[in-house]
Design an enzyme around this catalytic site. Structure first.
Site, mmCIF file in Angstrom:
data_model
loop_
_atom_site.group_PDB
_atom_site.id
_atom_site.type_symbol
_atom_site.label_atom_id
_atom_site.label_comp_id
_atom_site.label_asym_id
_atom_site.label_seq_id
_atom_site.Cartn_x
_atom_site.Cartn_y
_atom_site.Cartn_z
ATOM 1 N N ARG A 35 0.488 -1.490 -0.190
ATOM 2 C CA ARG A 35 0.478 -0.055 0.375
ATOM 3 C C ARG A 35 0.847 1.524 0.087
ATOM 4 N NH1 ARG A 35 -5.630 0.853 2.392
ATOM 5 N NH2 ARG A 35 -4.602 -1.292 3.495
ATOM 6 N N LYS A 109 -0.994 -16.015 9.537
ATOM 7 C CA LYS A 109 -1.311 -17.106 10.680
ATOM 8 C C LYS A 109 -1.966 -16.310 12.233
ATOM 9 C CE LYS A 109 2.468 -20.186 10.130
ATOM 10 N NZ LYS A 109 4.060 -20.468 10.391
ATOM 11 N N GLY A 137 3.393 -24.033 8.283
ATOM 12 C CA GLY A 137 4.723 -24.478 8.293
ATOM 13 C C GLY A 137 5.640 -23.731 9.753
ATOM 14 N N ALA A 141 10.829 -17.065 8.871
ATOM 15 C CA ALA A 141 11.206 -15.859 7.012
ATOM 16 C C ALA A 141 12.149 -15.702 6.954
ATOM 17 C CB ALA A 141 10.618 -14.626 7.117
ATOM 18 N N LYS A 192 -0.547 -22.173 17.534
ATOM 19 C CA LYS A 192 -0.054 -22.700 17.765
ATOM 20 C C LYS A 192 0.847 -21.442 18.816
ATOM 21 C CE LYS A 192 2.604 -20.463 14.299
ATOM 22 N NZ LYS A 192 3.793 -19.410 14.698
ATOM 23 N N ASP A 245 5.591 -26.305 13.475
ATOM 24 C CA ASP A 245 4.963 -24.715 13.684
ATOM 25 C C ASP A 245 5.014 -24.991 14.849
ATOM 26 O OD1 ASP A 245 5.209 -22.325 12.995
ATOM 27 O OD2 ASP A 245 3.134 -22.326 12.497
ATOM 28 N N THR A 249 7.980 -22.231 17.047
ATOM 29 C CA THR A 249 6.554 -21.684 17.973
ATOM 30 C C THR A 249 7.915 -21.324 19.503
ATOM 31 O OG1 THR A 249 5.426 -21.191 16.113
ATOM 32 C CG2 THR A 249 5.833 -19.775 18.343
ATOM 33 N N SER A 255 10.479 -15.463 19.466
ATOM 34 C CA SER A 255 9.074 -15.373 19.156
ATOM 35 C C SER A 255 7.921 -14.448 19.859
ATOM 36 C CB SER A 255 8.595 -16.696 18.781
ATOM 37 O OG SER A 255 7.095 -16.836 19.981
ATOM 38 N N ARG A 256 8.016 -13.771 19.130
ATOM 39 C CA ARG A 256 6.531 -12.469 19.689
ATOM 40 C C ARG A 256 6.211 -13.710 21.482
ATOM 41 N NH1 ARG A 256 4.026 -9.660 14.895
ATOM 42 N NH2 ARG A 256 5.914 -9.304 13.395
ATOM 43 N N ASN A 257 5.293 -14.659 20.647
ATOM 44 C CA ASN A 257 4.335 -14.486 21.731
ATOM 45 C C ASN A 257 5.283 -15.794 23.083
ATOM 46 O OD1 ASN A 257 1.463 -14.672 19.893
ATOM 47 N ND2 ASN A 257 2.924 -16.035 18.677
#
Lengths: 348, 556
Positions: A35, A109, A137, A141, A192, A245, A249, A255-257
């Site tokens: 954008r 996701k 999966g 990145a 997940k 995954d 994760t 991982s952010r989570n």
């Protein structure tokens, strides 16, 4: 599909840019939609995307565009990599351009906030596209962009969609596995993240590796239960999108989570944690969706419910773990028999 | 035995050469002609991987057929038809064992041809014209228990309410070919719909009727002449299924409107169909593609869902017993289908008439073969109202392409839209609303029992207070009215704005007629259930609309 037909990638975030790069490296033209005209010019003129994929030098076959019809009109395959929060709005934008014969695959996701729709359902609702698929999966990145070996799974009920994605993505460093269970793969990708929050909590509370393994496994069983209730194939959870995954994760402290889980276990409030990390983790929303869907389908998800209460109702993480440990221990691996009486009558 | 086998030991003629692929004349469909075309196509498909001689596939198909047919025949009733089928299969098996490649083709051709002949109706436009004049009075005679005395009393048309998108149905029937896809409640459905189609002034619809219906010579006669072709649901071999599907495809392709019941059989539980059979419903994409390739005029195929709502159901007892026997185990024995007893028809229709009850036939908005809604000009629209060129769904690499896997998915999407349409056009009637409420009153008292124990635990002595039922009924009506405003369901005129007490009385009166014992009975200030299975059956029609009082809290 000949190599001369460009592939459209919608969204120049981290994952979208990486997908564009992988496809271009296979020798195919890519139209990467963003954008933002500044980002577009940066990609086209300097071959870089500093904000989303720092350090990546983009292949010359990637052409960034900010006109959606320019991206989509001549493509046969359209890949969407847009965060779940903006997904419907973006689908709405390209609904007027997309044509029935085009193949649409997303790599997002998460569930939609409030409606708890899956991304494939949103595509179906907002556009005339019907030949739809989902990509998921263990795919960090940055690793894929560096060309490190990896595997991914594409799910679609249409063999032709799977073939198209395979032609676009598979290479000696990326194996593309197939599934026909779109719902299952989407559920894996969305849920997940909640289990990763639990793993982060377990790490920070220093309750040991046994406890962490236990939480991840029970989390997966609950994912299976919800998948079965939503009409997915429970065995999908044992594949790359599920266990694969989850392993990535839950193991990665980056991982952010996982980091949200760590922050909560330290006693931070959710809003503080989000503010400090500067980003929102999908698991924060997915836990809400899982809890609502569980209620709608009359199934119990004890781990997910407690993570949700930790996130949104201020439950102390240690108390949550204690509650879980006091639940009656039932059957380890459930039996997923198709329910013969498809009636709410059975239990009013 | 050998005598009944077709041309036992003789050579079959090779399949006839491909018929001219020009545009076929619409609305001229004769059974035998279609049968030949079907046989040709099915054979062409089986022989398609023609690299081996004979194709290995051919032999697999033959053995699968023998296996499935022998299995079916070992459980079949002993009658002339079974004997003839047994003789044929024995002959087929015997011949196959010593056949060479060419002969094998001939033998499989013989099987397909036999299936196609069985399926093919004797539809003939000239016969139809005569039949439409003769049938309505004759049908009424039939429905009045074959007694001339009652003929004038029973006018079936008078007992049917036609509602919903009838204008859209008529419009799309002119713009293309229609698959009418109703819910399946009773064996009366096809007769009711035949009458409705006639009253709407639509051209005849072909439809697939169960083989069992043809065993009644009188009904069989009418059905054949009204365009019915035969389905034997007990035949499960792939060859039969393929022949049947091809038959339906060829009919559509030739512009013949068709009536199919996507649920496959009558709903055993009384609930609206949630899972549909994709076979006949999925004939749209192939027929449409063939019509495009033949450059037929008006190539579009439209699917019109339609909900049938009966205040009472002729075969309710049999159906629900079958459901409970399959789901609930051997405690439920066999009983004989009311449909075979003309006397019951009389009781049934008298019940409807005396209580001024009507069957509702409510047509939904037309859909394309992917389940998109279609406007009055026959143009598909996406959910935002933008027009869709449906031909493009069949394009691969720039041209029209056959792709069975793709078309099956399209049909799945269509099935979802059809099921949603059924729910919206279901008409709530006093009997179903009241049954639903009564059922819940009893059910919540014994919530811990599973469904089957619960049903068996209901004795005539157990009752619920009338006041409690009235309260719940008022709640349900209120909720139904809101749902109707949202377009989520339709209401009969006796339900809309109805006082709960009046509704209760009307429902009790209707539920007390026709069935062997009253389903529910009032004794003083209590309601007692005398036939729990039937209560369950009628209640199921409104399952899934959240009409329970207990759900009030959960909604918020």
């Amino acid at each position: 599909m000949s190599a001369s037909v460009p592939i459209a990638v919608i969204g120049a975030g981290n994952w979208g840019t990486t997908l564009a790069q992988v496809i271009a490296a296979r020798g195919c033209e890519v139209r990467l939609w963003t954008r933002d005209p500044v980002q577009r010019d940066e990609i086209n003129q300097r071959r870089s995307n500093v904000r989303s994929a720092p350090g990546l030098v983009l292949d010359p076959r990637v052409l960034a565009v900010s006109d959606v019809s320019q991206a989509i009109s001549i493509a046969e395959l359209v890949l969407i990599a847009i965060p779940s929060r903006a997904f419907r709005a973006v689908c709405h934008v390209f609904a007027g351009v997309i044509r029935p014969e085009q193949l649409v695959v997303h790599g997002t996701k998460g569930f939609e906030i409030d409606s708890h729709r899956r991304m494939s359902e949103i595509i179906c609702e907002e556009t005339c596209a019907r030949q739809i698929g989902a990509l998921a999966g263990p795919n960090i990145a940055a690793e894929i962009a560096r060309g490190q070996p990896a595997a991914t799974v594409v799910a679609s009920a249409f063999p032709r969609v799977i073939e198209a994605v395979r032609r676009a993505l598979s290479s000696p460093s990326l194996m593309v596995f197939a599934s026909s269970d779109v719902t299952g793969v989407e559920i894996c990708g969305a849920l997940k993240n909640v289990v990763a929050i639990a793993a982060g909590i377990a790490d920070e509370l220093r309750v040991g590796d046994n406890a962490k393994a236990f939480l991840i496994t029970r989390g997966m069983m609950e994912m299976m239960r919800l998948a079965a209730a939503l009409g997915a194939e429970p065995m999908t959870l044992t594949g790359l999108a599920g266990i694969g995954d989850l392993m990535v994760t839950c193991a990665s402290p980056l991982s952010r989570n996982h980091r949200i889980g760590v922050a909560l276990a330290r006693g931070e409030k959710l809003q503080e944690a989000i503010a400090r990390l500067g980003m929102v983790a999908e698991g924060v929303y997915a836990s809400r969706a899982a809890r609502t869907l569980a209620r709608e389908h009359a199934i119990e998800l004890p781990l997910f419910a407690r993570i949700d209460r930790v996130l949104h109702e201020g439950l102390n993480p240690r108390d949550a773990l204690n509650e879980l440990m006091r639940l009656p221990a039932g059957r380890d691996v459930p039996r997923f028999a198709a329910s013969p009486v498809a009636h709410a009558h059975t239990r009013p | 035995m050998v005598a009944t086998a077709p041309a036992a030991g003789g050579r079959y003629r090779a399949p006839t050469a491909a018929t001219a692929s020009g545009s076929p004349a619409p609305y001229v469909v004769s059974g035998a002609d279609v049968g030949r075309e079907v046989t040709r196509r099915v054979m062409a498909r089986i022989l398609a991987p023609a690299d081996s001689e004979p194709p290995a596939h051919l032999e697999d198909v033959a053995f699968e057929t023998i296996y499935a047919e022998q299995l079916r025949l070992s459980h079949a009733e002993r009658d002339p038809r079974t004997a003839s089928d047994q003789a044929f299969i024995a002959w087929f098996r015997h011949e196959l064992a010593r056949a060479d490649g060419e002969r094998k083709k001939e033998l499989v051709y013989a099987v397909v041809d036999r299936y196609a002949q069985e399926i093919a109706g004797h539809f003939d436009r000239r016969v139809y014209r005569v039949a439409t004049r003769v049938v309505p009075p004759a049908l009424n005679a039939l429905l009045s228990g074959l007694s001339i005395r009652h003929v004038r009393e029973f006018d079936i048309d008078d007992r049917i309410v036609i509602e919903g998108e009838t204008r859209a149905l008529k419009a799309v029937a002119r713009l293309g070919t229609v698959i009418l896809a109703p819910t399946h409640v009773s064996n009366l459905d096809s007769l009711v719909l035949g009458s409705v189609i006639f009253r709407l002034g639509l051209p005849p619809f072909a439809y697939a009727a169960g083989l069992n219906l043809f065993s009644n010579p009188l009904i069989g006669f009418f059905m054949r002449n009204l365009g019915a072709y035969t389905v034997d649901r007990k035949k499960i071999d792939p060859l039969y299924r393929e022949t049947l599907k091809e038959y339906a495809t060829v009919l559509l392709e030739r512009g013949q409107h068709s009536l199919i019941f996507p649920g496959g059989t009558r709903s055993r539980s009384g609930a609206i169909e949630r899972k549909l059979k994709l076979g006949l419903l999925g004939t749209g994409p192939a027929a449409f593609r063939n019509r495009l390739e033949h450059r037929a005029s008006r190539p579009s195929i439209f699917i019109v869902p339609c909900a049938l709502s009966y205040p009472l159901v002729l075969e309710a007892s049999t159906l629900v017993h079958e459901y409970l026997r399959v789901e609930g185990g051997p405690l439920y024995g066999d009983i004989r289908d009311e449909f075979d007893k003309p006397r019951r028809w009389l009781d049934f229709l008298r019940g409807l008439r005396e209580l001024d009850q009507r069957v509702h036939v409510r047509f939904s908005r037309p859909l394309d073969w992917l389940g998109n809604e279609v406007d009055e000009n026959g143009i598909s629209r996406d959910r935002q109202g933008c027009p869709i060129d449906v031909r493009r769904y069949l394009i691969q690499d720039g041209s029209l392409a056959a792709d069975d896997a793709r078309d099956t998915e399209y049909t799945r999407s269509l099935a979802t839209s059809v099921v949603a349409a059924y729910r919206r056009d279901n008409v709530a009637l006093p009997t179903t609303v009241a049954s639903y409420v009564f059922f819940q009153c009893f059910r919540r008292r014994r919530a811990r029992l599973d469904l089957f124990r619960f049903l068996r635990s209901l004795a005539p002595e157990s009752g619920v207070p009338v006041d409690e039922a009235l309260g719940d009924l008022a709640f349900a009506v209120d909720r139904l009215e809101r749902l109707e405003q949202e377009g989520a369901i339709a209401l009969g005129k006796d339900v809309r704005n109805q006082n709960a007490a009046v509704l209760l009385e009307q429902a009790l009166a209707t539920l007390a007629t026709y069935h062997r014992v009253p389903v529910v009975e009032r004794r003083g200030s209590y309601l007692h259930v005398l036939d729990p299975s039937l209560l369950f059956y009628y209640a199921n029609r409104l399952e899934g609309y959240a009409l329970r009082t207990g759900q009030k809290g959960r909604e918020n």
